[in-house]
Design a protein around this motif. Structure first.
Motif, PDB file in Angstrom:
ATOM      1  N   ILE A 178     -10.591  23.627 -31.336  1.00 39.54           N
ATOM      2  CA  ILE A 178      -9.518  22.863 -30.700  1.00 39.54           C
ATOM      3  C   ILE A 178      -8.627  23.785 -29.871  1.00 39.54           C
ATOM      4  O   ILE A 178      -8.283  23.482 -28.723  1.00 39.54           O
ATOM      5  CB  ILE A 178      -8.688  22.115 -31.765  1.00 39.54           C
ATOM      6  N   ARG A 179      -8.267  24.923 -30.429  1.00 36.41           N
ATOM      7  CA  ARG A 179      -7.392  25.865 -29.717  1.00 36.41           C
ATOM      8  C   ARG A 179      -8.065  26.501 -28.504  1.00 36.41           C
ATOM      9  O   ARG A 179      -7.392  26.963 -27.584  1.00 36.41           O
ATOM     10  CB  ARG A 179      -6.915  26.953 -30.685  1.00 36.41           C
ATOM     11  N   GLY A 180      -9.388  26.520 -28.493  1.00 38.51           N
ATOM     12  CA  GLY A 180     -10.112  27.108 -27.375  1.00 38.51           C
ATOM     13  C   GLY A 180     -10.191  26.211 -26.154  1.00 38.51           C
ATOM     14  O   GLY A 180     -10.569  26.657 -25.069  1.00 38.51           O
ATOM     15  N   ALA A 181      -9.820  24.944 -26.308  1.00 44.26           N
ATOM     16  CA  ALA A 181      -9.885  24.005 -25.185  1.00 44.26           C
ATOM     17  C   ALA A 181      -8.744  24.241 -24.206  1.00 44.26           C
ATOM     18  O   ALA A 181      -7.688  24.768 -24.566  1.00 44.26           O
ATOM     19  CB  ALA A 181      -9.830  22.573 -25.714  1.00 44.26           C
ATOM     20  N   LYS A 182      -8.945  23.824 -22.973  1.00 42.68           N
ATOM     21  CA  LYS A 182      -7.881  23.913 -21.969  1.00 42.68           C
ATOM     22  C   LYS A 182      -6.921  22.734 -22.081  1.00 42.68           C
ATOM     23  O   LYS A 182      -5.746  22.827 -21.731  1.00 42.68           O
ATOM     24  CB  LYS A 182      -8.488  23.968 -20.566  1.00 42.68           C
ATOM     25  N   VAL A 183      -7.431  21.604 -22.536  1.00 36.33           N
ATOM     26  CA  VAL A 183      -6.622  20.408 -22.768  1.00 36.33           C
ATOM     27  C   VAL A 183      -7.271  19.638 -23.911  1.00 36.33           C
ATOM     28  O   VAL A 183      -8.488  19.668 -24.090  1.00 36.33           O
ATOM     29  CB  VAL A 183      -6.505  19.554 -21.485  1.00 36.33           C
ATOM     30  N   ILE A 184      -6.446  18.958 -24.704  1.00 34.69           N
ATOM     31  CA  ILE A 184      -6.931  18.293 -25.921  1.00 34.69           C
ATOM     32  C   ILE A 184      -6.564  16.815 -25.877  1.00 34.69           C
ATOM     33  O   ILE A 184      -5.402  16.456 -25.637  1.00 34.69           O
ATOM     34  CB  ILE A 184      -6.311  18.941 -27.175  1.00 34.69           C
ATOM     35  N   ILE A 185      -7.554  15.970 -26.097  1.00 33.06           N
ATOM     36  CA  ILE A 185      -7.324  14.529 -26.236  1.00 33.06           C
ATOM     37  C   ILE A 185      -7.348  14.206 -27.723  1.00 33.06           C
ATOM     38  O   ILE A 185      -8.314  14.526 -28.421  1.00 33.06           O
ATOM     39  CB  ILE A 185      -8.404  13.726 -25.504  1.00 33.06           C
ATOM     40  N   VAL A 186      -6.276  13.595 -28.213  1.00 34.04           N
ATOM     41  CA  VAL A 186      -6.196  13.229 -29.629  1.00 34.04           C
ATOM     42  C   VAL A 186      -6.131  11.711 -29.744  1.00 34.04           C
ATOM     43  O   VAL A 186      -5.228  11.073 -29.190  1.00 34.04           O
ATOM     44  CB  VAL A 186      -4.967  13.854 -30.311  1.00 34.04           C
TER      45      VAL A 186
END
Length: 248
Positions: free
Chosen positions: A169-177
Motif C-alpha cells: 500500500i505504501r509503495g503506491a503513488k495513489v491509493i483508492i480505499v
C-alpha cells in the motif's frame, strides 16, 4: 482523437499521403457526433487526455450498441460502465474484441495498447462485498494505462490483515480505499501513508448505513489529512482521478 493523432493526420495531408477529402472526412465529426439520442464528445480526449466514457445505466441495449458502433470508428479504447451482460452480448455480435468484466459491470474494447506507467495504484477493499466497486475502479485505471495492485478484505474489523499488506500500500503513488458499513478504513489508511487517498463509500451495510450515506459522511469527516472522497459506489470516478494523479 488525440493531439498527436491530429498532427499526424495533418502531416499526411500536407505530404499528400492522403487526400484533402480524406482529411476533411476524418475531422468533420471532431467536436461531436449527433446520433439523435446522444451527442458523442469526440473532442474530449483532445481537451482532457481521455476519450469519452459510456455510462450505460438508464440506456437501452440499442442505444449502447449504436454509441459503441460509432466510437469504434475513432479507434480509441472504449470503456462502458454499469453495463449488463445483455448489452455485452449485443456488442459482442459486431465486435469480437469486446470484453465483459462481470464484477465491475464494464464492457471494454482495447483497440490500442496504452503506455503503462512505472508507478502503480493500490486499490484497497474493506470487505469482499466491496469488490464490485473496487473492480470498477481497477479496470478503469488499467484501461488508462496504470498498473494496479489489488488488496481485498482488509477492513478494520481485522486490522492485522491490513498491516500485513502495508508495504504494498505504501509503495503506491495513489491509493483508492473502498469501504461500506461505517467507512472507517479510509481514515485508518490515511493515517498510515504519505500518499493521496481517494475514498469510495459503498452502499454495503445494514439499515443505518442508509445505502452508503453513513460511510460517505464518515469519509467526508475523516480526521486523516490527504483523504478525498468520491460519490457512493463511484468506482469509476475513483479510478479516473487516481489515473490522473498517477500519470502526472
Amino acid at each position: 482523437m488525440s493531439e498527436q493523432e491530429i498532427r499526424e493526420l495533418l502531416t499526411k495531408v500536407k505530404k499528400e499521403e492522403i487526400s484533402f477529402e480524406e482529411g476533411v472526412k476524418a475531422l468533420k465529426d471532431l467536436p461531436f457526433k449527433d446520433l439523435g439520442f446522444a451527442k458523442i464528445d469526440n473532442h474530449r480526449e483532445l481537451r482532457v487526455g481521455y476519450p469519452e466514457i459510456i455510462y450505460c445505466g438508464g440506456k437501452t441495449i440499442e442505444q449502447v450498441r449504436e454509441i459503441i458502433k460509432f466510437m469504434l470508428t475513432k479507434e480509441n479504447n472504449i470503456l462502458a460502465t454499469r453495463a449488463t451482460e445483455e448489452m455485452y452480448k449485443e456488442v459482442k455480435e459486431f465486435c469480437k474484441d469486446a470484453e465483459y468484466h462481470k464484477e465491475a459491470k464494464i464492457i471494454r474494447i482495447m483497440q490500442k495498447r496504452p503506455q503503462y506507467s512505472d508507478s502503480y495504484i493500490a486499490v484497497v477493499a474493506a470487505g469482499t462485498s466491496d469488490i464490485s466497486v473496487c473492480e470498477e475502479a481497477a479496470i478503469t485505471a488499467e484501461t488508462f494505462g496504470n498498473k494496479v495492485e489489488r488488496i481485498y478484505d482488509v477492513g478494520v474489523a481485522g486490522i492485522h490483515r491490513l498491516f500485513d499488506k502495508l508495504d504494498i500500500i505504501r509503495g503506491a503513488k495513489v491509493i483508492i480505499v473502498v469501504a461500506g458499513m461505517e467507512g472507517a478504513l479510509a481514515s485508518v489508511v490515511g493515517g498510515l501513508v504519505d500518499k493521496p487517498v481517494i475514498a469510495v463509500p459503498t452502499s454495503v451495510g445494514y439499515g443505518a448505513n442508509f445505502n452508503g450515506l453513513a460511510a460517505l459522511l464518515s469519509m467526508l469527516n475523516s480526521c486523516a489529512s490527504g483523504v478525498t472522497v468520491v460519490n457512493i459506489d463511484n468506482g469509476f470516478g475513483a479510478g479516473y482521478s487516481a489515473s490522473m494523479i498517477n500519470r502526472l
